[in-house]
Scaffold this motif. Structure first.
Motif, short mmCIF file in Angstrom:
data_model
loop_
_atom_site.label_atom_id
_atom_site.label_comp_id
_atom_site.label_asym_id
_atom_site.label_seq_id
_atom_site.Cartn_x
_atom_site.Cartn_y
_atom_site.Cartn_z
N ILE A 75 -49.92 116.29 -72.56
CA ILE A 75 -49.57 117.69 -72.77
C ILE A 75 -50.82 118.42 -73.23
O ILE A 75 -51.48 118.01 -74.19
CB ILE A 75 -48.45 117.85 -73.82
N THR A 76 -51.14 119.50 -72.54
CA THR A 76 -52.30 120.32 -72.91
C THR A 76 -52.11 121.69 -72.28
O THR A 76 -51.08 121.97 -71.67
CB THR A 76 -53.61 119.65 -72.45
N GLY A 77 -53.11 122.56 -72.40
CA GLY A 77 -53.01 123.90 -71.85
C GLY A 77 -53.43 123.95 -70.40
O GLY A 77 -54.31 123.20 -69.97
N GLN A 78 -52.81 124.85 -69.63
CA GLN A 78 -53.24 125.05 -68.25
C GLN A 78 -54.71 125.40 -68.18
O GLN A 78 -55.44 124.96 -67.28
CB GLN A 78 -52.42 126.19 -67.61
N ASP A 79 -55.17 126.22 -69.13
CA ASP A 79 -56.57 126.64 -69.15
C ASP A 79 -57.51 125.46 -69.31
O ASP A 79 -58.58 125.41 -68.69
CB ASP A 79 -56.80 127.64 -70.28
N VAL A 80 -57.09 124.47 -70.12
CA VAL A 80 -57.93 123.30 -70.37
C VAL A 80 -58.03 122.44 -69.11
O VAL A 80 -59.09 121.92 -68.78
CB VAL A 80 -57.38 122.48 -71.55
N VAL A 81 -56.92 122.31 -68.40
CA VAL A 81 -56.92 121.54 -67.15
C VAL A 81 -57.85 122.19 -66.13
O VAL A 81 -58.66 121.53 -65.48
CB VAL A 81 -55.50 121.40 -66.58
N GLU A 82 -57.72 123.52 -65.98
CA GLU A 82 -58.56 124.23 -65.03
C GLU A 82 -60.03 124.15 -65.42
O GLU A 82 -60.91 123.98 -64.56
CB GLU A 82 -58.10 125.68 -64.92
N GLU A 83 -60.32 124.28 -66.70
CA GLU A 83 -61.70 124.21 -67.17
C GLU A 83 -62.29 122.83 -66.94
O GLU A 83 -63.49 122.69 -66.67
CB GLU A 83 -61.75 124.57 -68.66
N SER A 84 -61.45 121.79 -67.03
CA SER A 84 -61.92 120.41 -66.87
C SER A 84 -62.16 120.03 -65.41
O SER A 84 -62.74 118.98 -65.14
CB SER A 84 -60.90 119.44 -67.48
N GLN A 85 -61.66 120.83 -64.48
CA GLN A 85 -61.87 120.61 -63.04
C GLN A 85 -61.38 119.23 -62.59
O GLN A 85 -62.08 118.51 -61.88
CB GLN A 85 -63.35 120.79 -62.69
N VAL A 86 -60.17 118.88 -63.00
CA VAL A 86 -59.61 117.58 -62.63
C VAL A 86 -58.35 117.75 -61.78
O VAL A 86 -57.54 116.82 -61.69
CB VAL A 86 -59.29 116.74 -63.90
N GLY A 87 -58.18 118.92 -61.19
CA GLY A 87 -56.96 119.22 -60.46
C GLY A 87 -56.64 118.26 -59.33
O GLY A 87 -55.47 118.08 -58.98
N ASP A 88 -57.65 117.61 -58.76
CA ASP A 88 -57.41 116.68 -57.66
C ASP A 88 -56.92 115.32 -58.15
O ASP A 88 -56.49 114.49 -57.35
CB ASP A 88 -58.66 116.51 -56.83
N LYS A 89 -56.98 115.08 -59.45
CA LYS A 89 -56.60 113.77 -60.00
C LYS A 89 -55.34 113.81 -60.86
O LYS A 89 -54.80 112.76 -61.20
CB LYS A 89 -57.76 113.20 -60.84
N LEU A 204 -47.06 119.82 -68.92
CA LEU A 204 -47.00 118.37 -68.87
C LEU A 204 -47.69 117.92 -67.59
O LEU A 204 -47.34 118.38 -66.50
CB LEU A 204 -45.54 117.90 -68.87
N ILE A 205 -48.68 117.04 -67.73
CA ILE A 205 -49.41 116.55 -66.56
C ILE A 205 -49.34 115.02 -66.49
O ILE A 205 -49.12 114.36 -67.51
CB ILE A 205 -50.89 117.00 -66.57
N ARG A 206 -49.51 114.50 -65.30
CA ARG A 206 -49.52 113.05 -65.11
C ARG A 206 -50.70 112.64 -64.24
O ARG A 206 -51.22 113.44 -63.45
CB ARG A 206 -48.23 112.57 -64.43
N ASN A 207 -51.10 111.40 -64.38
CA ASN A 207 -52.08 110.83 -63.47
C ASN A 207 -51.40 110.59 -62.13
O ASN A 207 -50.30 110.03 -62.07
CB ASN A 207 -52.64 109.53 -64.04
#
Length: 304
Positions: A75-89, A204-207
């Motif tokens: 669980i984290t922020g949408q902004d953090v996911v986008e900033e981390s550039q891991v959207g493909d994983k 909520l994100i998953r691998n």
């Protein structure tokens, strides 16, 4: 700290260890009946009633841990996911409805800058250099002249890890890009927004390659039920059959209302889930068409 390698039989769930998301996450876990005890100073807690281990991590690190497969869920922020550039994983499973903020461009109130394009070619300080960089790169393309581009002029994005709102007062920047919740901190620093880069909330994100699919589906369903329970209430009322069609237009439910006959054949009982924020207005409208015995029940948990 427990050795994470000894937890291979458990699904690993990354939870923000502190900050704006932490308390909301604990409330969400409690509502989903995820029972655990976190010993003092330890960042791993075993769940008693499910084969899960909670791993408490900085929210900014959770996307990378999920993307690299170190934890299955997070669980984290949408902004953090986008900033981390891991959207493909990673895969976004749910928007959680809390931690809502705006990533905004802010400038000093006393400045003459009124529009975001006036910052093109100037200095921007931020903790979100990827998102801010992409945003101003598009503005540079649009608003810088060909001569300026040939001279190598562009908006300068400088990274700082904290206290971004002080950058303008210290003479480090002409504007900043930062997360804003209520805006009080920015106003206290003499800043105001001139543009919004994006809106964000906890997710909520998953691998994408996690093998614990069945347990992830169970957890997702539970969390989805908690979110729905927070958003909806159960409305119960009696209405004459002649006005039933009008009533069910007011309370259509998520799929359809439940309608039950009463001893008086001219009347029926109706149950329907309605949005908590709208319930007072809905009750007024039902009363206007003759509904009686209108009752509201809190939903502690549900599956929808």
């Amino acid at each position: 700290m427990a050795d994470i390698n000894s937890l291979s039989d458990r699904l690993l769930f990354g939870i923000p260890k502190k900050g704006r998301l932490h308390e909301n996450c604990l409330s969400l876990l409690n509502g989903a009946d995820i029972n655990f005890h976190r010993p003092n100073r330890l960042d791993i807690a075993l769940v008693y009633n499910l084969p899960i281990a909670l791993v408490f991590l900085p929210a900014a690190d959770i996307p990378k841990y999920v993307a690299d497969g170190n934890v299955d869920l997070g669980i984290t922020g949408q902004d953090v996911v986008e900033e981390s550039q891991v959207g493909d994983k990673v895969e976004q499973l749910l928007e959680l409805g809390f931690g809502k903020c705006k990533l905004q461009v802010q400038v000093p109130i006393k400045s003459n800058i009124k529009k975001v394009e006036e910052l093109v070619g100037k200095r921007i300080v931020t903790s979100f250099e990827v998102l801010a960089g992409a945003y101003f790169e598009e503005l540079d393309k649009k608003y810088l002249s060909d001569d300026q581009k040939k001279e190598g002029i562009k908006t300068k994005i400088e990274y700082v890890s904290g206290s971004v709102e002080a950058a303008c007062a210290l003479g480090l920047a002409d504007g900043i890009v930062d997360l804003v919740e209520s805006g009080e901190t920015m106003r206290a620093a003499g800043l105001h927004p001139i543009s919004t880069v994006n809106n964000t909330q906890a997710i909520l994100i998953r691998n994408k390659h996690s093998s614990n699919t069945s347990l992830i589906l169970k957890l997702t369903s539970r969390i989805k039920g908690v979110i729905a329970a927070q958003k909806y209430v159960l409305l119960n009322y009696n209405i004459q059959r002649n006005f039933l069609s009008k009533a069910t237009k007011i309370t259509p439910g998520r799929q359809a209302p439940t309608i039950s006959p009463l001893d008086d054949k001219e009347w029926v009982e109706v149950q329907s889930m309605v949005c908590k924020d709208d319930v007072a207005d809905i009750m007024d409208r039902l009363e206007e068409i003759g509904a009686k015995d209108i009752l509201v029940f809190k939903i502690d948990n549900c599956r929808v």
